[in-house]
Scaffold this motif. Structure first.
Motif, PDB file in Angstrom:
ATOM      1  N   ALA A 197       1.004  -1.324   0.162  1.00 44.17           N
ATOM      2  CA  ALA A 197      -0.020  -0.173   0.051  1.00 44.17           C
ATOM      3  C   ALA A 197       1.030   1.166   0.035  1.00 44.17           C
ATOM      4  N   GLN A 198       2.112   1.276   0.568  1.00 45.70           N
ATOM      5  CA  GLN A 198       2.956   2.434   0.620  1.00 45.70           C
ATOM      6  C   GLN A 198       3.323   2.759  -0.609  1.00 45.70           C
ATOM      7  N   ASN A 199       3.497   2.005  -1.526  1.00 44.04           N
ATOM      8  CA  ASN A 199       3.912   2.320  -2.963  1.00 44.04           C
ATOM      9  C   ASN A 199       2.896   2.715  -4.086  1.00 44.04           C
ATOM     10  N   GLN A 200       1.659   2.789  -3.563  1.00 46.72           N
ATOM     11  CA  GLN A 200       0.441   3.118  -4.528  1.00 46.72           C
ATOM     12  C   GLN A 200       0.534   4.595  -5.027  1.00 46.72           C
ATOM     13  N   SER A 201       0.779   5.349  -4.450  1.00 48.70           N
ATOM     14  CA  SER A 201       0.627   6.796  -5.020  1.00 48.70           C
ATOM     15  C   SER A 201       1.962   7.119  -5.612  1.00 48.70           C
ATOM     16  N   ALA A 202       3.061   6.182  -5.591  1.00 50.23           N
ATOM     17  CA  ALA A 202       4.177   6.639  -6.521  1.00 50.23           C
ATOM     18  C   ALA A 202       4.160   5.956  -7.842  1.00 50.23           C
ATOM     19  N   LEU A 203       3.285   5.118  -8.197  1.00 45.83           N
ATOM     20  CA  LEU A 203       3.165   4.360  -9.416  1.00 45.83           C
ATOM     21  C   LEU A 203       1.967   4.980 -10.640  1.00 45.83           C
ATOM     22  N   LEU A 204       1.500   6.177 -10.263  1.00 43.22           N
ATOM     23  CA  LEU A 204       0.465   6.608 -10.901  1.00 43.22           C
ATOM     24  C   LEU A 204       0.949   6.612 -12.439  1.00 43.22           C
ATOM     25  N   GLY A 205       0.019   6.112 -13.361  1.00 42.02           N
ATOM     26  CA  GLY A 205       0.337   6.194 -14.839  1.00 42.02           C
ATOM     27  C   GLY A 205      -0.718   5.102 -15.305  1.00 42.02           C
ATOM     28  N   PRO A 206      -0.448   4.973 -16.872  1.00 41.41           N
ATOM     29  CA  PRO A 206      -1.512   4.156 -17.605  1.00 41.41           C
ATOM     30  C   PRO A 206      -1.687   2.894 -16.864  1.00 41.41           C
ATOM     31  N   ALA A 207      -0.775   2.165 -16.515  1.00 40.52           N
ATOM     32  CA  ALA A 207      -1.007   0.729 -15.949  1.00 40.52           C
ATOM     33  C   ALA A 207      -1.948   0.641 -14.666  1.00 40.52           C
ATOM     34  N   GLN A 208      -1.625   1.714 -13.892  1.00 43.45           N
ATOM     35  CA  GLN A 208      -2.199   1.659 -12.520  1.00 43.45           C
ATOM     36  C   GLN A 208      -3.872   2.223 -13.013  1.00 43.45           C
ATOM     37  N   ARG A 209      -4.025   2.876 -13.990  1.00 41.68           N
ATOM     38  CA  ARG A 209      -5.363   3.270 -14.332  1.00 41.68           C
ATOM     39  C   ARG A 209      -6.073   2.126 -14.978  1.00 41.68           C
ATOM     40  N   MET A 210      -5.426   1.131 -15.762  1.00 44.84           N
ATOM     41  CA  MET A 210      -5.708   0.058 -16.272  1.00 44.84           C
ATOM     42  C   MET A 210      -6.398  -0.817 -15.071  1.00 44.84           C
ATOM     43  N   PHE A 211      -5.544  -1.089 -14.207  1.00 44.06           N
ATOM     44  CA  PHE A 211      -5.790  -1.870 -13.075  1.00 44.06           C
ATOM     45  C   PHE A 211      -7.138  -1.131 -12.187  1.00 44.06           C
ATOM     46  N   GLN A 212      -7.149   0.157 -12.206  1.00 40.60           N
ATOM     47  CA  GLN A 212      -8.198   0.458 -11.235  1.00 40.60           C
ATOM     48  C   GLN A 212      -9.514   0.467 -12.013  1.00 40.60           C
ATOM     49  N   SER A 213      -9.711   0.519 -13.297  1.00 39.12           N
ATOM     50  CA  SER A 213     -10.692   0.393 -14.149  1.00 39.12           C
ATOM     51  C   SER A 213     -11.228  -1.123 -14.493  1.00 39.12           C
TER      52      SER A 213
END
Length: 163
Positions: free
Chosen positions: A48-64
């Motif tokens: 959970a500590q790394n979550q905010s440092a990884l913003l980008g297309p792959a994170q958006r794909m995961f979130q959606s």
């Protein structure tokens, strides 16, 4: 694997315990459950500590596409068991093949109803997108493990093994 789990359900508990004891004898001695629970909670917190440092297309794909079912335990249980991704052996493995195969094919035939179904994304995501997603998942949920390399060609190789 689902066939194995289903077939084992028909066996008496005593037989399953005997098989588990035999298989466990090949491993190092187990830690006590309290230690394992603490280690699991630490893995979830570290991820959970790394979550905010990884913003980008792959994170958006995961979130959606993934986060409704694969969250850190703070959301609904939509299609079965919600096991935090930080506890997945697919993400801490030396090789990404099992993770990639699961993303490509999903879980079409879960061993039990509690495990749940997962759609495959092989028909809608390119090799590069799956590689980006796998890179994100490893960095987010297994930050202690080294990054996998050459994932796009690994995705292409795994995709070719699927009938």
């Amino acid at each position: 694997m689902s066939e194995v789990v289903r077939e084992l359900q028909a066996l008496p508990d005593q037989d399953i315990r005997a098989m588990a004891t035999y298989l466990a004898s090949f491993n190092a001695p187990a830690q006590d459950p309290a230690t394992l629970d603490s280690a699991a909670q630490q893995a979830i917190a570290r991820a959970a500590q790394n979550q905010s440092a990884l913003l980008g297309p792959a994170q958006r794909m995961f979130q959606s596409a993934c986060a409704a079912c694969h969250h850190d335990g703070d959301g609904p249980s939509v299609l079965g068991l919600n096991r935090p991704m930080a506890l997945s052996s697919k993400l801490t493995s030396d090789r990404p093949d099992n993770l990639i195969r699961t993303i490509l094919e999903g879980v079409r035939d879960p061993a039990t109803r509690e495990i749940g179904f997962m759609q495959g994304f092989g028909d809608v995501l390119s090799d590069a997108q799956i590689a980006d997603l796998a890179t994100y998942l490893r960095a987010r949920y297994a930050p202690q493990a080294p990054a996998w390399t050459d994932l796009t060609s690994t995705v292409a190789r795994v995709r070719q093994t699927i009938p």
